[in-house]
Design a protein around this motif. Structure first.
Motif, PDB file in Angstrom:
ATOM      1  N   ASP A  78      40.548  44.114  12.390  1.00  0.00           N
ATOM      2  CA  ASP A  78      40.343  42.784  11.818  1.00  0.00           C
ATOM      3  C   ASP A  78      41.260  41.757  12.498  1.00  0.00           C
ATOM      4  OD1 ASP A  78      39.148  40.879  10.197  1.00  0.00           O
ATOM      5  OD2 ASP A  78      40.571  41.162   8.549  1.00  0.00           O
ATOM      6  N   LYS A  79      41.295  41.841  13.815  1.00  0.00           N
ATOM      7  CA  LYS A  79      42.086  40.916  14.635  1.00  0.00           C
ATOM      8  C   LYS A  79      41.160  40.321  15.687  1.00  0.00           C
ATOM      9  CE  LYS A  79      46.206  40.637  17.598  1.00  0.00           C
ATOM     10  NZ  LYS A  79      46.619  39.321  17.071  1.00  0.00           N
ATOM     11  N   HIS A  80      40.999  39.004  15.653  1.00  0.00           N
ATOM     12  CA  HIS A  80      39.950  38.386  16.466  1.00  0.00           C
ATOM     13  C   HIS A  80      40.443  37.249  17.372  1.00  0.00           C
ATOM     14  CE1 HIS A  80      37.389  40.622  13.706  1.00  0.00           C
ATOM     15  NE2 HIS A  80      38.089  40.084  12.724  1.00  0.00           N
ATOM     16  N   ASP A  81      41.761  37.081  17.456  1.00  0.00           N
ATOM     17  CA  ASP A  81      42.291  35.937  18.200  1.00  0.00           C
ATOM     18  C   ASP A  81      42.689  36.251  19.642  1.00  0.00           C
ATOM     19  OD1 ASP A  81      44.427  37.528  17.493  1.00  0.00           O
ATOM     20  OD2 ASP A  81      45.724  35.879  16.857  1.00  0.00           O
ATOM     21  N   THR A  82      42.404  37.483  20.112  1.00  0.00           N
ATOM     22  CA  THR A  82      42.746  37.823  21.501  1.00  0.00           C
ATOM     23  C   THR A  82      41.539  38.188  22.365  1.00  0.00           C
ATOM     24  OG1 THR A  82      43.151  40.157  20.931  1.00  0.00           O
ATOM     25  CG2 THR A  82      45.038  38.648  20.848  1.00  0.00           C
ATOM     26  N   VAL A  83      40.441  38.610  21.745  1.00  0.00           N
ATOM     27  CA  VAL A  83      39.286  39.042  22.542  1.00  0.00           C
ATOM     28  C   VAL A  83      38.705  37.896  23.361  1.00  0.00           C
ATOM     29  CG1 VAL A  83      38.667  41.036  21.143  1.00  0.00           C
ATOM     30  CG2 VAL A  83      37.788  38.766  20.514  1.00  0.00           C
ATOM     31  N   GLY A  84      38.916  36.660  22.909  1.00  0.00           N
ATOM     32  CA  GLY A  84      38.462  35.519  23.684  1.00  0.00           C
ATOM     33  C   GLY A  84      39.180  35.412  25.015  1.00  0.00           C
ATOM     34  N   ILE A  85      40.466  35.822  25.044  1.00  0.00           N
ATOM     35  CA  ILE A  85      41.204  35.849  26.308  1.00  0.00           C
ATOM     36  C   ILE A  85      40.540  36.825  27.262  1.00  0.00           C
ATOM     37  CG2 ILE A  85      43.431  36.320  27.408  1.00  0.00           C
ATOM     38  CD1 ILE A  85      44.786  35.644  24.751  1.00  0.00           C
ATOM     39  N   ASP A  86      40.150  37.990  26.727  1.00  0.00           N
ATOM     40  CA  ASP A  86      39.447  38.980  27.549  1.00  0.00           C
ATOM     41  C   ASP A  86      38.186  38.391  28.163  1.00  0.00           C
ATOM     42  OD1 ASP A  86      40.879  41.646  27.134  1.00  0.00           O
ATOM     43  OD2 ASP A  86      40.550  41.046  25.072  1.00  0.00           O
ATOM     44  N   CYS A  87      37.430  37.666  27.346  1.00  0.00           N
ATOM     45  CA  CYS A  87      36.159  37.119  27.810  1.00  0.00           C
ATOM     46  C   CYS A  87      36.364  36.150  28.972  1.00  0.00           C
ATOM     47  CB  CYS A  87      35.452  36.420  26.646  1.00  0.00           C
ATOM     48  SG  CYS A  87      33.741  35.959  27.007  1.00  0.00           S
ATOM     49  N   VAL A  88      37.342  35.264  28.826  1.00  0.00           N
ATOM     50  CA  VAL A  88      37.642  34.314  29.903  1.00  0.00           C
ATOM     51  C   VAL A  88      38.154  35.043  31.137  1.00  0.00           C
ATOM     52  CG1 VAL A  88      39.072  32.359  30.597  1.00  0.00           C
ATOM     53  CG2 VAL A  88      38.132  32.450  28.281  1.00  0.00           C
ATOM     54  N   ALA A  89      39.069  35.987  30.918  1.00  0.00           N
ATOM     55  CA  ALA A  89      39.686  36.713  32.025  1.00  0.00           C
ATOM     56  C   ALA A  89      38.666  37.432  32.887  1.00  0.00           C
ATOM     57  CB  ALA A  89      40.707  37.720  31.486  1.00  0.00           C
ATOM     58  N   MET A  90      37.697  38.072  32.240  1.00  0.00           N
ATOM     59  CA  MET A  90      36.716  38.841  33.006  1.00  0.00           C
ATOM     60  C   MET A  90      35.875  37.955  33.912  1.00  0.00           C
ATOM     61  SD  MET A  90      37.580  41.808  32.185  1.00  0.00           S
ATOM     62  CE  MET A  90      36.306  42.702  33.048  1.00  0.00           C
ATOM     63  N   CYS A  91      35.767  36.698  33.552  1.00  0.00           N
ATOM     64  CA  CYS A  91      34.993  35.750  34.371  1.00  0.00           C
ATOM     65  C   CYS A  91      35.850  35.082  35.443  1.00  0.00           C
ATOM     66  CB  CYS A  91      34.363  34.681  33.478  1.00  0.00           C
ATOM     67  SG  CYS A  91      33.189  35.315  32.272  1.00  0.00           S
ATOM     68  N   VAL A  92      36.981  34.508  35.035  1.00  0.00           N
ATOM     69  CA  VAL A  92      37.790  33.749  36.004  1.00  0.00           C
ATOM     70  C   VAL A  92      38.464  34.654  37.017  1.00  0.00           C
ATOM     71  CG1 VAL A  92      38.128  31.808  34.427  1.00  0.00           C
ATOM     72  CG2 VAL A  92      39.829  33.655  34.477  1.00  0.00           C
ATOM     73  N   ASN A  93      38.845  35.878  36.609  1.00  0.00           N
ATOM     74  CA  ASN A  93      39.437  36.799  37.572  1.00  0.00           C
ATOM     75  C   ASN A  93      38.442  37.206  38.651  1.00  0.00           C
ATOM     76  OD1 ASN A  93      41.946  36.818  36.360  1.00  0.00           O
ATOM     77  ND2 ASN A  93      41.634  38.745  35.265  1.00  0.00           N
ATOM     78  N   ASP A  94      37.161  37.156  38.326  1.00  0.00           N
ATOM     79  CA  ASP A  94      36.132  37.435  39.330  1.00  0.00           C
ATOM     80  C   ASP A  94      35.994  36.280  40.323  1.00  0.00           C
ATOM     81  OD1 ASP A  94      35.451  39.977  38.563  1.00  0.00           O
ATOM     82  OD2 ASP A  94      33.571  39.428  37.582  1.00  0.00           O
ATOM     83  N   ILE A  95      35.918  35.059  39.815  1.00  0.00           N
ATOM     84  CA  ILE A  95      35.607  33.962  40.725  1.00  0.00           C
ATOM     85  C   ILE A  95      36.786  33.584  41.622  1.00  0.00           C
ATOM     86  CG2 ILE A  95      33.845  33.078  39.154  1.00  0.00           C
ATOM     87  CD1 ILE A  95      35.615  30.766  38.487  1.00  0.00           C
ATOM     88  N   ILE A  96      38.015  33.942  41.222  1.00  0.00           N
ATOM     89  CA  ILE A  96      39.133  33.650  42.124  1.00  0.00           C
ATOM     90  C   ILE A  96      39.177  34.617  43.300  1.00  0.00           C
ATOM     91  CG2 ILE A  96      40.558  32.578  40.337  1.00  0.00           C
ATOM     92  CD1 ILE A  96      42.200  35.153  40.201  1.00  0.00           C
ATOM     93  N   CYS A  97      38.378  35.688  43.243  1.00  0.00           N
ATOM     94  CA  CYS A  97      38.383  36.651  44.344  1.00  0.00           C
ATOM     95  C   CYS A  97      37.857  36.059  45.655  1.00  0.00           C
ATOM     96  CB  CYS A  97      37.571  37.893  43.975  1.00  0.00           C
ATOM     97  SG  CYS A  97      38.399  38.949  42.764  1.00  0.00           S
ATOM     98  N   CYS A  98      37.122  34.960  45.560  1.00  0.00           N
ATOM     99  CA  CYS A  98      36.669  34.307  46.796  1.00  0.00           C
ATOM    100  C   CYS A  98      37.472  33.042  47.073  1.00  0.00           C
ATOM    101  CB  CYS A  98      35.176  34.004  46.738  1.00  0.00           C
ATOM    102  SG  CYS A  98      34.724  32.819  45.467  1.00  0.00           S
ATOM    103  N   GLY A  99      38.535  32.836  46.298  1.00  0.00           N
ATOM    104  CA  GLY A  99      39.404  31.692  46.524  1.00  0.00           C
ATOM    105  C   GLY A  99      39.068  30.462  45.714  1.00  0.00           C
TER     106      GLY A  99
END
Length: 344
Positions: A78-99
């Motif tokens: 019943d903890k919901h204030d961190t999974v949003g970080i995961d969601c953003v991270a999985m996207c932005v960490n991908d797009i920085i791979c091309c600079g």
């Protein structure tokens, strides 16, 4: 006339709960505003004005992902204030791979029942992820879907758009034998492999509350640790060193992700002894009796991102990454061959 439908509410969808959720999330969204944002919440589209200063040939880069079955851990705790970080991270960490530099993010939350306070907690995590990656949360969607999701469960996904100058896109064609691989330490399991994790630990509230060995926290707290966002560190690195490739170590682990950034005829030789394997991965392997090959083909094993630089630039790269707050170290080197990845 204020929008309200008694018939729709009787079917399980309360539109007024959606309005309340939007009001509760506005303060979180406000934290992410950047100079390019031209619209607020509530419109049919999020508007963002591109700043082309210093960019000769702009190329837009996009990435999309969800949080996956890690959400099951959030439900049980019943903890919901961190999974949003995961969601953003999985996207932005991908797009920085091309600079690319992330510009904005949009989320999609599908719920069995709209509990406005819970939705606001989820969005607070999304906003925190956006703040960490210097991008704006310019819109999203919350869908109440009774009968499709259980009333206490939800799904979370999103996407990000970034920009990079065409002449500065990171390509893999300059890599050669002798180049150095640098590991950026992960914060934990991140957001991949949780179907296996849940099977290994027979996840329930009792097991998540247990303390194991060197974890330094309960199993649940350890597993729910949000994915590390590398945007700021990589941005600094790109200013100081010529980066030849970047690999985001997600689902598929070393064996799937590292070869995605390698040219033909080049193999990544990883020094097994150099890897700072986090205690959670040792616990997963021991508890589940999982072969090491499978561990490296499923999890990040303590390495969230890998950058490749010329051997002569390795010291400067390490210095830059550590100054940016990253725990970085030399992981191995590139060699001639077509094996993809060798871990020895």
């Amino acid at each position: 006339m204020k929008s309200f439908s008694e018939s729709y509410k009787e079917a399980g969808v309360d539109v007024t709960a959606g309005y309340k959720a939007v009001e509760l999330m506005k303060s979180h969204v406000a934290r992410t505003m950047t100079s390019g944002v031209l619209s607020g919440l509530g419109g049919f589209g999020g508007l963002f004005e591109l700043d082309m200063t210093g960019i000769q040939k702009p190329v837009l880069v996009s990435g999309t992902d969800g949080v996956g079955t890690k959400l099951k851990i959030a439900f049980l705790m019943d903890k919901h204030d961190t999974v949003g970080i995961d969601c953003v991270a999985m996207c932005v960490n991908d797009i920085i791979c091309c600079g690319a530099k992330p510009l904005f993010f949009l989320d999609y939350i599908a719920v069995g029942k709209n509990y406005p306070e819970k939705v606001a907690q989820i969005v607070s995590g999304v906003a925190e992820g956006c703040v960490q990656s210097n991008c704006a949360l310019i819109g999203g969607e919350t869908a109440e879907m009774p009968g499709f999701y259980p009333v206490d469960e939800y799904d979370l996904a999103g996407f990000s758009v970034g920009v990079v100058d065409k002449d500065k896109i990171i390509k893999n064609d300059t890599q050669k034998a002798g180049d150095v691989m640098i590991a950026l330490k992960s914060s934990g399991v991140h957001s991949n492999g949780f179907s296996l994790v849940r099977k290994v630990f027979t996840v329930n509230e009792q097991n998540l509350a247990r303390h194991f060995g060197d974890l330094g926290a309960t199993l649940g707290e350890t597993l729910l640790t949000p994915t590390k966002i590398y945007v700021r560190a990589i941005t600094e690195l790109l200013k100081n060193v010529q980066v030849k490739s970047i690999s985001h170590i997600t689902g598929g682990g070393f064996y799937e992700n590292i070869p995605r950034s390698l040219p033909s005829g080049i193999t990544a030789s990883v020094d097994r002894a150099a890897i700072d394997v986090l205690p959670i991965f040792d616990l997963i392997a021991k508890t589940g009796k999982i072969p090491e090959r499978d561990m490296f083909n499923t999890f990040n094993m303590g390495v969230g991102m890998i950058v490749v630089v010329d051997k002569l630039d390795a010291d400067k790269a390490l210095e830059t990454l550590k100054a940016a707050g990253e725990d970085a170290y030399i992981l191995g080197e590139l060699v001639n061959g077509d094996e993809g990845v060798i871990i020895k």
